[in-house]
Design a protein around this motif. Structure first.
Motif, short mmCIF file in Angstrom:
data_model
loop_
_atom_site.label_atom_id
_atom_site.label_comp_id
_atom_site.label_asym_id
_atom_site.label_seq_id
_atom_site.Cartn_x
_atom_site.Cartn_y
_atom_site.Cartn_z
N VAL A 112 7.56 81.57 9.56
CA VAL A 112 8.97 81.97 10.22
C VAL A 112 9.54 80.27 11.25
CG1 VAL A 112 9.87 83.95 12.24
CG2 VAL A 112 8.12 84.07 11.12
N GLY A 113 10.95 80.88 10.96
CA GLY A 113 11.13 79.42 12.09
C GLY A 113 12.30 79.63 13.29
N CYS A 114 13.42 80.47 12.87
CA CYS A 114 14.43 80.82 13.93
C CYS A 114 14.45 82.44 14.53
CB CYS A 114 15.90 80.55 12.93
SG CYS A 114 15.94 81.66 11.97
N GLU A 115 14.23 83.64 13.18
CA GLU A 115 13.70 84.64 13.19
C GLU A 115 15.41 85.30 13.74
OE1 GLU A 115 11.15 86.27 16.60
OE2 GLU A 115 10.36 87.10 14.81
N VAL A 157 18.98 82.25 9.83
CA VAL A 157 20.02 81.06 9.22
C VAL A 157 19.07 79.61 9.29
CG1 VAL A 157 20.92 78.57 11.15
CG2 VAL A 157 21.31 81.09 11.77
N CYS A 158 17.52 79.62 9.25
CA CYS A 158 17.45 78.89 9.33
C CYS A 158 16.25 78.87 7.63
CB CYS A 158 15.19 78.50 10.10
SG CYS A 158 14.60 79.59 10.07
N GLY A 159 16.26 80.18 6.49
CA GLY A 159 15.91 80.09 5.22
C GLY A 159 13.90 79.95 5.31
N CYS A 160 12.98 79.86 6.20
CA CYS A 160 11.63 79.58 6.34
C CYS A 160 11.10 80.56 5.83
CB CYS A 160 10.93 79.07 7.04
SG CYS A 160 11.25 77.73 8.20
N CYS A 161 12.25 81.80 5.87
CA CYS A 161 10.75 82.98 6.04
C CYS A 161 11.54 83.84 4.41
CB CYS A 161 11.74 84.48 7.31
SG CYS A 161 13.46 84.58 6.68
N THR A 162 12.28 82.69 3.40
CA THR A 162 13.27 83.57 2.45
C THR A 162 12.04 83.81 1.68
OG1 THR A 162 14.75 82.16 2.82
CG2 THR A 162 14.47 83.05 0.60
S1 FES Z 1 12.48 82.68 10.06
FE1 FES Z 1 14.48 81.93 10.32
S2 FES Z 1 15.88 82.86 8.64
FE2 FES Z 1 13.92 83.40 8.66
#
Ligand code: FES
Ligand code: FES
Lengths: 167, 275
Positions: A46-49, A52-57
């Motif tokens: 989880v990056g940005c929640e 935006v960041c895509g970490c959670c894909t």
């Molecule tokens: S945590 Fe950044 S897009 Fe979901």
């Protein structure tokens, strides 16, 4: 009609990497938190929640999606695939993971699970993408370490190794 | 951040969905793809008491061609429409614009109608809908009504949808031309457009131009083809008229300046494609 009142905790079930999982959550719980804190599958980051960041894909029914923009209750009855589902049961990395390793496509690795899941979906639809197409998919992710060149090289390598010829 | 508490409701039909909306009105938000709404919930910019999830409604998951229009149901995602084999033939302007909508990953979930409902002034799908003179279909327990795009989108994230209404579909008039062009300027590919310009050659005499990100809603101009000769002047006038606005991404002045530069290029490209 499915209904979860705001003060209620409800049981949520779906398949995760081919196995049935279930746990209790409020209606407002995000899929990211459900995976990490209720199920204990911490491979999804989880990056940005806020998308935006895509970490959670992750994949939901095979389709790459932001799990931070998904409620746990929305995953009910679905097939969710996370980075934990990529390697073989004995831990052997799959072709995409191996290519990431070989081409230095990760440094800290924070963004990596999300990027792997995006390209798992994308390469299944388009096994031989152009570099532009790879970069277009990659634009949905932020990586603070690599400068992206290694990631592009890794995806290209996998696509070159794919057996099907470009149509 | 995490959303505030809300009641979650997942109706089994559009009929049930409008019944829930009739009951809760303003207190309810409709959740489809969630690519804007979920972020707003997480940031607590939106705090609905009830969330009505329509993403699984099969009856709203269709693309059909009828009466010279392409009708897109409210559960259809942006990528579903982008990958629809008939898109390029029937709606070349939309085909040109869809790759600019968010990212691959967000288009997988974000819906066409959700983007129209959200009514961001810089957003691509509402711009194309307005430029083509499309329609929005709204359903409530009181009945169904059809609004022209121009009457639907009223201002920044403001639409004519009544609190008890559900957007069930959007209708895009089929285009009979190959003469289209779409361009936008954004900080990063897939980010919110600072400005977006769409142009399409309607027939031998007319050009339609749509501009996003400069006014509080898409601005649409019909111009005689001859105007293309001095497109520069036309966009100069439009830039003055529409003024632009300041936000996090750009100043009003930058928006006007970009419009002056990008506009004529888009018109030229549309005419070239038509030839
Ligand atoms: S945590 Fe950044 S897009 Fe979901
Ligand atoms: S490897 Fe560190 S953020 Fe991408």
């Amino acid at each position: 009609m499915r209904r979860v009142n705001k003060d209620e905790r409800t049981r949520i079930s779906f398949t995760l990497n081919g196995r049935a999982v279930s746990g209790e959550a409020e209606s407002r719980m995000l899929l990211t938190d459900f995976l990490r804190h209720v199920i204990g599958a911490t491979g999804t980051h989880v990056g940005c929640e806020h998308g935006v960041c895509g970490c959670c894909t992750v994949l939901i029914d095979g389709v790459a999606a932001r799990s931070c923009l998904t409620l746990a209750v929305q995953a009910e009855g679905r097939a969710v695939t996370t980075v934990e589902g990529l390697a073989a049961p004995d831990g052997a990395l799959n072709a995409l993971q191996q290519a990431f390793q070989r081409h230095h496509a990760l440094q800290c690795g924070f963004c990596t699970p999300g990027i792997l899941m995006s390209f798992t979906d994308y390469l299944a639809r388009n096994p031989h993408p152009t570099e532009d197409e790879i970069r277009d998919v990659l634009s949905g992710h932020l990586c603070r370490c690599t400068g992206y060149a290694g990631i592009v090289a890794a995806v290209r390598a996998v696509s070159a190794g794919n057996s099907k010829q470009p149509s | 951040m995490k959303p505030r508490r809300f009641d979650y409701v997942r109706p089994d039909s559009a009929e049930e969905a409008v019944a829930v909306l009739a009951e809760y009105g303003d207190a309810a938000s409709v959740l489809a793809g969630g690519q804007s709404l979920m972020a707003m919930l997480n940031l607590r910019v939106a705090e609905p008491a009830v969330l009505v999830d329509i993403a699984r409604l099969k009856e709203l998951d269709y693309i059909r061609v009828a009466n010279g229009k392409v009708e897109v149901g409210a559960a259809v995602t942006q990528n579903q429409l982008k990958d629809w084999p008939e898109l390029g033939g029937r709606l070349p302007l939309l085909a040109a614009a869809l790759p600019f909508v968010g990212h691959f990953q967000t288009r997988n979930r974000g819906t066409v109608c959700g983007s129209i409902a959200h009514a961001d002034p810089s957003s691509e799908i509402p711009l194309v809908l307005a430029a083509l003179g499309g329609e929005v279909v709204l359903r409530s327990q009181r009945g169904t009504r059809v609004l022209a795009a121009a009457d639907f989108q009223r201002g920044v994230m403001t639409t004519a949808r009544a609190p008890d209404e559900l957007i069930v579909a959007a209708r895009f008039p089929t285009q009979w031309t190959r003469g289209v062009a779409f361009r936008e300027v954004a900080r990063r590919h897939g980010d919110f457009a600072i400005i977006a310009v769409a142009a399409c050659v309607e027939d031998r005499n007319t050009l339609r131009i749509g501009i996003g990100g400069v006014a509080d809603r898409p601005a649409v101009q019909h111009a005689p083809i001859s105007v293309a000769a001095d497109a520069k002047d036309m966009f100069e006038k439009l830039a003055q008229e529409l003024e632009g606005y300041d936000d996090l991404h750009a100043s009003a002045r930058l928006r006007r300046d970009l419009l002056r530069r990008v506009g004529p290029v888009v018109v030229e490209e549309a005419l070239r494609c038509a030839a």
